[in-house]
Design an enzyme around this catalytic site. Structure first.
Site, PDB file in Angstrom:
ATOM      1  CG  HIS A 152      -0.687  -8.491  -3.067  1.00  0.00           C
ATOM      2  ND1 HIS A 152      -1.973  -8.515  -2.583  1.00  0.00           N
ATOM      3  CD2 HIS A 152      -0.225  -7.231  -2.838  1.00  0.00           C
ATOM      4  CE1 HIS A 152      -2.281  -7.328  -2.075  1.00  0.00           C
ATOM      5  NE2 HIS A 152      -1.247  -6.527  -2.231  1.00  0.00           N
ATOM      6  CE  LYS A 165      -4.673   0.816   6.328  1.00  0.00           C
ATOM      7  NZ  LYS A 165      -4.050   0.109   5.183  1.00  0.00           N
ATOM      8  NE  ARG A 184      -1.373  -0.803  -7.079  1.00  0.00           N
ATOM      9  CZ  ARG A 184      -2.144  -0.500  -6.065  1.00  0.00           C
ATOM     10  NH1 ARG A 184      -3.213  -1.193  -5.827  1.00  0.00           N
ATOM     11  NH2 ARG A 184      -1.855   0.513  -5.280  1.00  0.00           N
ATOM     12  CB  SER A 203      -6.651  -5.531  -0.811  1.00  0.00           C
ATOM     13  OG  SER A 203      -5.434  -6.215  -0.969  1.00  0.00           O
TER      14      SER A 203
END
Ligand code: PNS
Length: 165
Positions: free
Chosen positions: A17, A41, A90, A128
């Protein structure tokens, strides 16, 4: 003045990030890192902890700021007068999901463009979730996350600080 919003869960922020933020801040006049408060979440870190960790990591980057948002991203972007949403890519596997979200956002807010920035190859494997998995089982996350995040992950999982690797 071109402002870009870089949204995400950032649970926690990684060096991948940060790589995107550091490159984006050289392209845009201001970058707002927007941390999602997601009621659906259960994060490892509270939104306040996530914001604080990002603030520590971007302390020396003058045109980067950190905010928390909830609800729709395009509403938040509009409230900031921002017309650019920035997302890191990515791998090609990210593309499908990211394009879907970008198109939904464009449908809701045609004046806002999504810009994709490819992550540097050295971080292409990083997210993450893998960071939390490594830390949870006592692995070393040095070099994957900023030092403040490494320390808090160790605190969270009750692990001792390590010197070296
Ligand atoms: O780091 P993440 O979890 O991949 O980030 C996803 C994020 C925060 C960019 C996305 O979930 C989001 O924008 N959520 C806010 C709600 C919204 O606007 N959704 C888009 C339409 S489905």
């Amino acid at each position: 003045m071109i402002v870009a919003i870089y949204p995400g869960s950032f649970d926690p922020i990684t060096n991948g990030h940060l790589d995107v933020i550091d490159r984006a801040r050289k392209i845009f006049d201001r970058v707002i890192v927007a941390v999602l408060r997601n009621p659906h979440k259960v994060p490892l870190f509270t939104v306040e902890e996530r914001k604080l960790m990002i603030e520590e990591a971007v302390r020396d980057l003058p045109n980067v700021e950190v905010e928390v948002f909830d609800g729709l991203l395009v509403h938040f972007a509009r409230s900031k007068g921002c017309r650019i949403i920035l997302r890191g890519l990515r791998a090609i596997s990210d593309y499908e999901y990211e394009t879907q979200i970008a198109l939904i956002n464009r449908k809701m807010a045609p004046e806002i463009e999504t810009v994709f920035l490819p992550t540097s190859t050295e971080y292409s494997y990083l997210n993450s979730t893998v960071v939390k998995e490594i830390a949870r089982f006592g692995g070393c996350v040095r070099g994957l996350v900023p030092p403040g995040v490494e320390r808090r992950l160790r605190e969270k999982f009750g692990l001792p600080m390590v010197k070296g690797r």
